[in-house]
Design a protein around this motif. Structure first.
Motif, PDB file in Angstrom:
ATOM      1  N   TRP A  11      42.390 -12.007 -78.557  1.00 55.51           N
ATOM      2  CA  TRP A  11      42.980 -10.659 -78.407  1.00 55.51           C
ATOM      3  C   TRP A  11      44.137 -10.498 -79.390  1.00 55.51           C
ATOM      4  N   MET A  12      44.952 -11.553 -79.504  1.00 53.16           N
ATOM      5  CA  MET A  12      46.112 -11.492 -80.393  1.00 53.16           C
ATOM      6  C   MET A  12      45.704 -11.441 -81.858  1.00 53.16           C
ATOM      7  N   ARG A  13      44.625 -12.125 -82.205  1.00 54.30           N
ATOM      8  CA  ARG A  13      44.151 -12.055 -83.600  1.00 54.30           C
ATOM      9  C   ARG A  13      43.671 -10.646 -83.917  1.00 54.30           C
ATOM     10  N   CYS A  14      42.973 -10.030 -82.958  1.00 55.49           N
ATOM     11  CA  CYS A  14      42.527  -8.630 -83.168  1.00 55.49           C
ATOM     12  C   CYS A  14      43.755  -7.752 -83.381  1.00 55.49           C
ATOM     13  N   GLN A  15      44.791  -7.980 -82.554  1.00 52.67           N
ATOM     14  CA  GLN A  15      46.005  -7.153 -82.628  1.00 52.67           C
ATOM     15  C   GLN A  15      46.750  -7.398 -83.943  1.00 52.67           C
ATOM     16  N   ALA A  16      46.773  -8.665 -84.366  1.00 58.37           N
ATOM     17  CA  ALA A  16      47.453  -8.990 -85.627  1.00 58.37           C
ATOM     18  C   ALA A  16      46.819  -8.205 -86.774  1.00 58.37           C
ATOM     19  N   HIS A  17      45.482  -8.105 -86.752  1.00 59.32           N
ATOM     20  CA  HIS A  17      44.815  -7.336 -87.808  1.00 59.32           C
ATOM     21  C   HIS A  17      45.174  -5.857 -87.709  1.00 59.32           C
ATOM     22  N   GLU A  18      45.173  -5.343 -86.479  1.00 56.80           N
ATOM     23  CA  GLU A  18      45.501  -3.920 -86.297  1.00 56.80           C
ATOM     24  C   GLU A  18      46.888  -3.604 -86.862  1.00 56.80           C
ATOM     25  N   GLU A  19      47.831  -4.529 -86.667  1.00 57.53           N
ATOM     26  CA  GLU A  19      49.195  -4.296 -87.160  1.00 57.53           C
ATOM     27  C   GLU A  19      49.260  -4.253 -88.687  1.00 57.53           C
ATOM     28  N   ASN A  23      57.394 -19.772 -79.815  1.00 57.46           N
ATOM     29  CA  ASN A  23      57.037 -20.518 -78.602  1.00 57.46           C
ATOM     30  C   ASN A  23      57.482 -19.742 -77.367  1.00 57.46           C
ATOM     31  N   TRP A  24      56.745 -19.945 -76.284  1.00 56.07           N
ATOM     32  CA  TRP A  24      57.046 -19.230 -75.045  1.00 56.07           C
ATOM     33  C   TRP A  24      57.013 -20.215 -73.887  1.00 56.07           C
ATOM     34  N   LEU A  68      50.137 -13.099 -84.349  1.00 52.10           N
ATOM     35  CA  LEU A  68      49.439 -14.292 -84.824  1.00 52.10           C
ATOM     36  C   LEU A  68      50.095 -15.535 -84.212  1.00 52.10           C
ATOM     37  N   SER A  69      51.410 -15.479 -84.119  1.00 48.07           N
ATOM     38  CA  SER A  69      52.168 -16.574 -83.525  1.00 48.07           C
ATOM     39  C   SER A  69      51.821 -16.717 -82.033  1.00 48.07           C
ATOM     40  N   MET A  70      51.708 -15.593 -81.337  1.00 53.40           N
ATOM     41  CA  MET A  70      51.307 -15.646 -79.920  1.00 53.40           C
ATOM     42  C   MET A  70      49.882 -16.182 -79.814  1.00 53.40           C
ATOM     43  N   GLY A  71      49.028 -15.787 -80.754  1.00 53.09           N
ATOM     44  CA  GLY A  71      47.639 -16.273 -80.756  1.00 53.09           C
ATOM     45  C   GLY A  71      47.613 -17.786 -80.876  1.00 53.09           C
ATOM     46  N   SER A  72      48.458 -18.293 -81.745  1.00 53.55           N
ATOM     47  CA  SER A  72      48.514 -19.739 -81.944  1.00 53.55           C
ATOM     48  C   SER A  72      49.014 -20.435 -80.669  1.00 53.55           C
ATOM     49  N   TYR A  73      50.005 -19.805 -80.008  1.00 54.88           N
ATOM     50  CA  TYR A  73      50.526 -20.355 -78.743  1.00 54.88           C
ATOM     51  C   TYR A  73      49.400 -20.411 -77.684  1.00 54.88           C
TER      52      TYR A  73
END
Ligand code: OFO
Length: 176
Positions: free
Chosen positions: A42-50, A79-80, A25-30
């Motif tokens: 993609w990251m939001r989908c992954q956050a749900h899967e987790e 942050n990245w 979710l944090s990566m999604g926000s980034y």
């Protein structure tokens, strides 16, 4: 009844899976902050899967007569330096999760917890997919380098990942 040792390790795993969700979710926000909406999606989908992974362990602990003991969730990173670094981190994180599933499998065998072998076999397979996906995207974005036109093309492709139906991470599924 689940062994004390396996119960403790599976409770740890519930935490790792929820931290995975929080990390993605944090990566999604980034990515959202960079207007890379496909990667954010993609990251939001992954956050749900987790979260579903966490609940799979949560239910299994209960089904085996154990007790779920929730723990503090930490935000692993927020942050990245670049999208490349974020995808490389996603791949490294999945490798870490695979090592945890392997540790759980080893405990299962040592404690003769045969009833937990099917769920761990499912997770071992799932980790092959998780590592493949993040490693592939990480390699692709490394190849694209600074070429923003191509990065936008990849971003569009990642926007096509479907949400699990009814996912609360899907903004279009929220009640209006
Ligand atoms: Fe749950 O597989 Fe990723 O972290």
């Amino acid at each position: 009844m689940i062994s004390e040792r396996l119960q403790k390790a599976m409770n740890e795993q519930v935490k790792h899976e929820l931290e995975s969700s929080y990390l993605y979710l944090s990566m999604g926000s980034y990515f959202q902050s960079l207007a890379l909406d496909g990667m954010a999606h993609w990251m939001r989908c992954q956050a749900h899967e987790e979260t579903m992974h966490a609940m799979k362990f949560f239910d299994h602990i209960n089904d085996r007569g154990g007790k779920v003991q929730l723990q503090d969730i930490h935000l692993l990173k927020s942050n990245w330096k670049s999208p490349i670094e974020a995808w490389q981190d996603a791949y490294k994180h999945e490798q870490f999760i695979t090592s945890k599933i392997q540790e759980l499998t080893a405990i299962t065998r040592e404690d003769k917890e045969y009833s937990s072998e099917p769920i761990l076999a499912w997770f071992l397979n799932e980790q092959i997919e998780e590592e493949t996906n993040t490693s592939k995207i990480s390699t692709q974005i490394e190849m694209l380098g600074e070429n923003s036109a191509n990065i936008l093309f990849l971003d569009k492709e990642l926007a096509t990942r479907p949400f699990t139906p009814g996912s609360p991470f899907d903004p279009t599924a929220l009640p209006q």
